[in-house]
Scaffold this motif. Structure first.
Motif, PDB file in Angstrom:
ATOM      1  N   HIS A   9     -40.343   7.486 -34.041  1.00 46.15           N
ATOM      2  CA  HIS A   9     -39.338   7.305 -34.369  1.00 46.15           C
ATOM      3  C   HIS A   9     -38.804   8.215 -35.044  1.00 46.15           C
ATOM      4  O   HIS A   9     -37.892   8.228 -34.831  1.00 46.15           O
ATOM      5  CB  HIS A   9     -39.646   6.136 -34.289  1.00 46.15           C
ATOM      6  CG  HIS A   9     -37.884   5.587 -34.595  1.00 46.15           C
ATOM      7  ND1 HIS A   9     -36.850   5.384 -33.395  1.00 46.15           N
ATOM      8  CD2 HIS A   9     -37.625   5.228 -35.763  1.00 46.15           C
ATOM      9  CE1 HIS A   9     -35.646   4.749 -34.062  1.00 46.15           C
ATOM     10  NE2 HIS A   9     -36.057   4.810 -35.475  1.00 46.15           N
ATOM     11  N   ASP A  10     -39.667   7.570 -35.974  1.00 49.55           N
ATOM     12  CA  ASP A  10     -39.022   8.900 -37.617  1.00 49.55           C
ATOM     13  C   ASP A  10     -38.885  10.274 -36.841  1.00 49.55           C
ATOM     14  O   ASP A  10     -37.382  11.212 -36.850  1.00 49.55           O
ATOM     15  CB  ASP A  10     -40.307   8.973 -38.258  1.00 49.55           C
ATOM     16  CG  ASP A  10     -39.551   9.705 -39.514  1.00 49.55           C
ATOM     17  OD1 ASP A  10     -38.525   9.837 -39.510  1.00 49.55           O
ATOM     18  OD2 ASP A  10     -39.989  10.864 -40.217  1.00 49.55           O
TER      19      ASP A  10
ATOM     20  N   ARG B 231     -38.589  11.651 -34.364  1.00 47.09           N
ATOM     21  CA  ARG B 231     -37.104  11.677 -33.116  1.00 47.09           C
ATOM     22  C   ARG B 231     -35.955  11.769 -33.322  1.00 47.09           C
ATOM     23  O   ARG B 231     -35.146  12.601 -32.849  1.00 47.09           O
ATOM     24  CB  ARG B 231     -36.456  10.794 -32.022  1.00 47.09           C
ATOM     25  CG  ARG B 231     -36.238  10.899 -30.876  1.00 47.09           C
ATOM     26  CD  ARG B 231     -35.883   9.668 -29.879  1.00 47.09           C
ATOM     27  NE  ARG B 231     -37.396  10.313 -28.561  1.00 47.09           N
ATOM     28  CZ  ARG B 231     -37.785  11.562 -27.892  1.00 47.09           C
ATOM     29  NH1 ARG B 231     -36.130  12.027 -27.342  1.00 47.09           N
ATOM     30  NH2 ARG B 231     -38.601  11.574 -26.985  1.00 47.09           N
TER      31      ARG B 231
END
Length: 80
Positions: free
Chosen positions: A51-52, A54
């Motif tokens: 997530h980070d 992306r």
């Protein structure tokens, strides 16, 4: 983590390189309908999970790697 970014002209945006390649392929006898030329960018980055990563790469694209007015981009992530 490695991110691969595929940047392409948006639909409806002129692509002179794609048109040149299209014409050349047709002259060589290939039955192609269209060609779009883009670019591939590989980025190795430190991130706290996918997530980070992306979020970081989307920001990179918005600020430098792609022109959001005329280009679209696709991000692929892989752990290293």
């Amino acid at each position: 983590m490695r991110a691969t970014v595929l940047v392409r002209p948006k639909e409806g945006i002129l692509d002179p390189q794609g048109e040149a390649v299209h014409g050349s392929l047709r002259k060589l006898g290939f039955d192609v309908e269209s060609v779009r030329i883009g670019r591939v960018i590989d980025v190795d980055l430190a991130a706290n999970g996918p997530h980070d990563a992306r979020v970081q790469v989307e920001r990179m694209c918005a600020e430098l790697l792609a022109n959001p007015l005329i280009e679209s981009f696709e991000i692929r992530l892989e752990s290293r």
